[in-house]
Structures are given as C-alpha cells and as structure tokens.
Design a protein around this motif. Structure first.
Motif, mmCIF file in Angstrom:
data_model
loop_
_atom_site.group_PDB
_atom_site.id
_atom_site.type_symbol
_atom_site.label_atom_id
_atom_site.label_comp_id
_atom_site.label_asym_id
_atom_site.label_seq_id
_atom_site.Cartn_x
_atom_site.Cartn_y
_atom_site.Cartn_z
ATOM 1 N N MET A 245 0.839 -1.202 0.000
ATOM 2 C CA MET A 245 0.000 0.000 0.000
ATOM 3 C C MET A 245 0.872 1.250 0.000
ATOM 4 S SD MET A 245 -2.720 -1.476 2.780
ATOM 5 C CE MET A 245 -1.549 -2.722 3.355
ATOM 6 N N PHE A 246 0.452 2.234 -0.774
ATOM 7 C CA PHE A 246 1.231 3.460 -0.925
ATOM 8 C C PHE A 246 0.438 4.668 -0.439
ATOM 9 C CE2 PHE A 246 3.522 0.617 -3.516
ATOM 10 C CZ PHE A 246 4.795 1.135 -3.711
ATOM 11 N N SER A 247 1.055 5.428 0.445
ATOM 12 C CA SER A 247 0.591 6.763 0.773
ATOM 13 C C SER A 247 1.537 7.715 0.030
ATOM 14 C CB SER A 247 0.632 6.980 2.287
ATOM 15 O OG SER A 247 0.223 8.283 2.622
ATOM 16 N N CYS A 248 2.016 8.759 0.668
ATOM 17 C CA CYS A 248 2.973 9.650 0.022
ATOM 18 C C CYS A 248 3.743 10.415 1.089
ATOM 19 C CB CYS A 248 2.270 10.617 -0.935
ATOM 20 S SG CYS A 248 1.247 11.864 -0.109
ATOM 21 N N ASP A 249 4.744 11.141 0.661
ATOM 22 C CA ASP A 249 5.487 12.068 1.520
ATOM 23 C C ASP A 249 5.252 13.505 1.082
ATOM 24 O OD1 ASP A 249 7.099 10.046 3.114
ATOM 25 O OD2 ASP A 249 7.716 9.528 1.087
ATOM 26 N N VAL A 250 5.097 13.685 -0.232
ATOM 27 C CA VAL A 250 4.874 15.019 -0.801
ATOM 28 C C VAL A 250 3.677 14.941 -1.732
ATOM 29 C CG1 VAL A 250 5.817 16.863 -2.227
ATOM 30 C CG2 VAL A 250 7.306 15.651 -0.627
ATOM 31 N N ASP A 251 2.631 15.709 -1.421
ATOM 32 C CA ASP A 251 1.431 15.752 -2.260
ATOM 33 C C ASP A 251 1.504 16.992 -3.150
ATOM 34 O OD1 ASP A 251 -1.118 15.747 -3.382
ATOM 35 O OD2 ASP A 251 -2.087 15.113 -1.520
ATOM 36 N N SER A 252 1.360 16.789 -4.451
ATOM 37 C CA SER A 252 1.425 17.909 -5.393
ATOM 38 C C SER A 252 0.169 18.779 -5.356
ATOM 39 C CB SER A 252 1.610 17.385 -6.812
ATOM 40 O OG SER A 252 0.447 16.690 -7.243
ATOM 41 N N PHE A 253 -0.932 18.232 -4.857
ATOM 42 C CA PHE A 253 -2.227 18.912 -4.881
ATOM 43 C C PHE A 253 -2.522 19.472 -6.272
ATOM 44 C CE2 PHE A 253 -0.994 19.193 -0.358
ATOM 45 C CZ PHE A 253 -2.074 18.537 0.199
ATOM 46 N N ASP A 254 -2.100 18.703 -7.286
ATOM 47 C CA ASP A 254 -2.269 19.173 -8.662
ATOM 48 C C ASP A 254 -3.725 19.253 -9.078
ATOM 49 O OD1 ASP A 254 -2.597 16.439 -8.585
ATOM 50 O OD2 ASP A 254 -1.182 15.993 -10.199
ATOM 51 N N PHE A 255 -4.593 18.519 -8.399
ATOM 52 C CA PHE A 255 -6.018 18.542 -8.755
ATOM 53 C C PHE A 255 -6.671 19.886 -8.415
ATOM 54 C CE2 PHE A 255 -5.486 16.803 -4.530
ATOM 55 C CZ PHE A 255 -6.420 17.476 -3.770
ATOM 56 N N ARG A 256 -5.998 20.707 -7.611
ATOM 57 C CA ARG A 256 -6.544 22.031 -7.312
ATOM 58 C C ARG A 256 -5.561 23.153 -7.661
ATOM 59 N NH1 ARG A 256 -6.705 21.175 -0.758
ATOM 60 N NH2 ARG A 256 -4.560 21.790 -0.261
ATOM 61 N N SER A 257 -4.553 22.837 -8.460
ATOM 62 C CA SER A 257 -3.585 23.851 -8.896
ATOM 63 C C SER A 257 -4.162 24.666 -10.035
ATOM 64 C CB SER A 257 -2.275 23.184 -9.335
ATOM 65 O OG SER A 257 -1.657 22.546 -8.240
ATOM 66 N N LYS A 258 -3.894 25.951 -10.026
ATOM 67 C CA LYS A 258 -4.439 26.838 -11.050
ATOM 68 C C LYS A 258 -3.644 26.793 -12.343
ATOM 69 C CE LYS A 258 -1.860 30.858 -9.336
ATOM 70 N NZ LYS A 258 -1.969 32.257 -8.826
ATOM 71 N N ASP A 259 -2.370 26.371 -12.265
ATOM 72 C CA ASP A 259 -1.536 26.310 -13.465
ATOM 73 C C ASP A 259 -0.350 25.376 -13.217
ATOM 74 O OD1 ASP A 259 0.437 27.773 -11.998
ATOM 75 O OD2 ASP A 259 -0.458 29.666 -12.649
ATOM 76 N N PRO A 260 0.432 25.058 -14.262
ATOM 77 C CA PRO A 260 1.576 24.136 -14.099
ATOM 78 C C PRO A 260 2.620 24.646 -13.116
ATOM 79 C CG PRO A 260 1.007 24.366 -16.415
ATOM 80 C CD PRO A 260 0.198 25.386 -15.677
ATOM 81 N N ASP A 261 2.844 25.952 -13.080
ATOM 82 C CA ASP A 261 3.859 26.496 -12.169
ATOM 83 C C ASP A 261 3.517 26.191 -10.713
ATOM 84 O OD1 ASP A 261 5.309 27.492 -14.263
ATOM 85 O OD2 ASP A 261 4.479 29.523 -14.127
ATOM 86 N N GLN A 262 2.243 26.219 -10.396
ATOM 87 C CA GLN A 262 1.849 25.936 -9.020
ATOM 88 C C GLN A 262 2.140 24.485 -8.659
ATOM 89 O OE1 GLN A 262 -2.123 27.140 -7.994
ATOM 90 N NE2 GLN A 262 -1.941 26.483 -5.875
ATOM 91 N N VAL A 263 1.979 23.573 -9.616
ATOM 92 C CA VAL A 263 2.311 22.168 -9.377
ATOM 93 C C VAL A 263 3.803 22.037 -9.054
ATOM 94 C CG1 VAL A 263 2.391 19.850 -10.367
ATOM 95 C CG2 VAL A 263 0.462 21.358 -10.883
ATOM 96 N N VAL A 264 4.633 22.664 -9.873
ATOM 97 C CA VAL A 264 6.087 22.595 -9.673
ATOM 98 C C VAL A 264 6.468 23.172 -8.315
ATOM 99 C CG1 VAL A 264 8.333 23.380 -10.518
ATOM 100 C CG2 VAL A 264 6.563 22.663 -12.146
ATOM 101 N N ASN A 265 5.953 24.345 -8.007
ATOM 102 C CA ASN A 265 6.315 25.015 -6.749
ATOM 103 C C ASN A 265 5.852 24.229 -5.531
ATOM 104 O OD1 ASN A 265 7.532 27.103 -8.147
ATOM 105 N ND2 ASN A 265 5.675 28.361 -8.185
ATOM 106 N N THR A 266 4.678 23.639 -5.601
ATOM 107 C CA THR A 266 4.162 22.853 -4.464
ATOM 108 C C THR A 266 5.053 21.641 -4.196
ATOM 109 O OG1 THR A 266 1.885 23.530 -4.910
ATOM 110 C CG2 THR A 266 2.195 21.553 -3.568
ATOM 111 N N VAL A 267 5.433 20.932 -5.261
ATOM 112 C CA VAL A 267 6.281 19.751 -5.103
ATOM 113 C C VAL A 267 7.659 20.135 -4.579
ATOM 114 C CG1 VAL A 267 7.455 17.878 -6.321
ATOM 115 C CG2 VAL A 267 5.054 18.389 -6.828
#
Length: 350
Positions: A245-267
């Motif tokens: 089973m897999f959880s995570c350590d870092v969640d990108s929260f990409d499903f609520r990101s307004k643009d690609p830059d926010q995905v990169v910055n969150t990670v």
C-alpha cells in the motif's frame, strides 16, 4: 679383377641402400606434422583464462561490455558486439534513475511516511514519482513523453474503469517500463460511512481485474487508496492478498492547482522541506502533464535522484471478479507487518 669389381659393386649397392633408409626415416609425416602444429599453436576457441581476460581488457567495446569465458573468433566477436543493445540515455543531461529496488509485498507493507512509518527506505534527496487516476487521453501520453525525455520512471496507479476505457494507453505505460498498480475500480472513498466491507472488497478486486483485463497481464501488487482514506478492514484485506500500500510524503495537490507552475512550486517546496520522498501526482490532470518537464529539470538541478520501485511478483486476480469485469456490458467491445526493511526492499541496480 672380377673379385675387385664385385666388391666395388657391393659397396655401391650398400651405400645406396643406407641412403634410402635415412631419407625415408627423415621424411616428415603429414599427419604427425599437423598434430605437432596443433600442439604448438594455442587454440583460438579455448585460450587460457589469463589470455581471455587480457584480450577482454584490451579490446572491450566502448560501451563497457565485459567479456568472460571463452573468446570467440574475431568475426563472431565483432558480430556479437554489434548486436549488443545501447544502454545509454539519448539525453546526456537526463535525470535518469539512480537505483532500482524490488519490493517483497508479502503481508502488505506500506510506503509513504504520511501514513506508514515502518519502511523508510529512501536516502536523502531520493524520490519516487507516482501518478494516480489514469490512464487518460492526452495527459497520460504527455506524462510518458516527459518521463522518457528524462530517461526516468514512475509508478502509475490506475483506476479500473479508466483502464477499461483506454486500455491501449495503459499498455503504453507498461511497455515504457513503468510499474502499473491499482487505484480501485471507480475511485470510491473506501472509508466512507456508507461503504460496507463487501463493497470495499468489490472496489478492490474489480479494480485489480480491470487493470489486468486492460494490460493483458497481471498488474503489480501495488495499491493506493483514493483520497488516501485507509479503511482499516481494507488495509487488513490487502495484507492478506500480499498487496503493498502506498501513501505519500509530498502531495502535489495538482487537482486544485491553477496552473503548471503551481504544481512545480508545491512539489519543490515540499521536497525542500522533507529532503526526500514519494511524490503524489495525477496523470489524469492537465496541469501535471504540462508541469512535468519543468519539474523533472528542477529535480535534477536540486540534486534529487529517482528511485524505481518494482514488485518481486505480480498480483493474481480472483476469477469471480475477472468474470464480473469481462461481462460488464458497459465495457468497450474492442478490449482484449512486522518485518525489517532489508527483507522488503532490495536494491537490484545502482
């Protein structure tokens, strides 16, 4: 006079006889000569081990192929060298893969420190790339291209229904060398109040069978809970099925990101805080597909290294759920623990 001539003639005959015998004895025998020549000349097909090693070291191909055992003829050696596949990445500055680990999923080990603390196997600045909710048109192929351009890899947790909608895309994921796990049949919250144990089991098993149906082969025994909602009875059930089973350590929260830059910055913000970890992303999301090329370059620039995770075995699906998926009229008609870390994780390449 006659006696003298007779004596002289006898002497000449005797001399000629002795000369003939000497010539016959000294004439080389062809069979003996071949045998002597073979004994004097080392065999090309079986040289001494020391010579093999020396030859291999001197004439090794540029791609560092090590020659062991007997040394073939020059023509055969040349043909063999030409047939060897190239192991180098086309991108000399690629992120690549730092090491590959094999997971023994017996008992259902858990990974990702947000929920599972026992198997903390990643070293500083090591990451695992994971993607949920696919396969999906446009976005999943874009993710595959970004990974291929950087010669790196990830784990894809597929939704069973999506696998049945787009089996050809999921097969591309597997063909590219990535690990394919499962993310339930319909992305239902298995910890919901109205979810029964039997319904949760069906979500799990139909998901396994659907991914197998799409791939044409068993998936990896890797699973991630939708919304990271770990139903205790489902955790126990997956353990009995030997599914990691897999959880995570870092969640990108990409499903609520307004643009690609926010995905990169969150990670990157999460990684710089924790220093390593399993990254949760979604190949279903457009912003993730657009962000991934930049994110992979940022990982390389930040000194992060990708770890590939492979399962020791595959997941055997249950026949009754295989039948349920195969007979679903909505499907396309064109479809074909308490263990030490060392006993669970083993590095097989680095």
């Amino acid at each position: 006079m006659r006696n003298a001539l007779g004596l002289l003639l006898a002497t000449v005959v005797a001399a000629l006889a002795i000369t003939g015998v000497w010539y016959w004895l000294s004439k080389p025998n062809p069979a003996n000569a071949a045998a002597q020549s073979a004994a004097a000349k080392p065999s090309e097909s079986a040289p001494p081990p020391a010579r093999v090693a020396a030859k291999a070291s001197k004439d090794a191909p540029k791609d560092d192929v090590e020659i062991t055992g007997t040394l073939p003829s020059k023509t055969a050696a040349a043909s063999s060298a030409l047939a060897l596949p190239k192991s180098t990445c086309a991108n000399p500055d690629a992120l690549g893969i730092s090491r590959t680990v094999v997971v023994d999923t017996t008992g259902g080990p858990g990974f990702g420190l947000d929920h599972f603390k026992q198997f903390d196997f990643l070293a500083d600045r090591e990451v695992v790339l994971t993607f949920d909710d696919g396969p999906w048109p446009v976005n999943t192929p874009a993710v595959l291209k970004a990974l291929a351009d950087e010669c790196t890899t990830g784990i894809f947790f597929s939704i069973g229904k999506h696998a049945t909608y787009h089996p050809e895309i999921l097969r591309q994921v597997l063909a590219a060398g990535h690990t394919v796990g499962v993310h339930t049949w319909s992305h239902a919250n298995l910890n919901g109040k109205k979810m029964t144990d039997e319904a949760a089991k069906e979500e799990l098993e139909k998901g396994f069978s659907a991914v197998k149906f799409a791939l044409g082969t068993n998936p990896a025994p890797f699973f991630r809970f939708p919304q990271l909602q770990h139903r205790p009875s489902a955790v126990a059930y997956l353990g009995s099925r030997n599914v990691a089973m897999f959880s995570c350590d870092v969640d990108s929260f990409d499903f609520r990101s307004k643009d690609p830059d926010q995905v990169v910055n969150t990670v990157m913000t999460g990684l710089d805080k924790k220093g390593k970890g399993i990254i949760l992303m979604h190949d279903f999301q457009k912003n993730t597909a657009l962000a991934l090329p930049t994110l992979l370059r940022r990982l390389k620039a930040g000194g992060y290294k990708v770890v590939a995770m492979k399962a020791k075995g595959t997941l055997d699906t249950l026949p009754e759920y295989d039948a349920m998926v195969g007979q679903d009229p909505k499907l396309p008609t064109t479809m074909t623990n308490a263990r030490p870390i060392s006993s669970v994780i083993q590095t097989v390449s680095q």
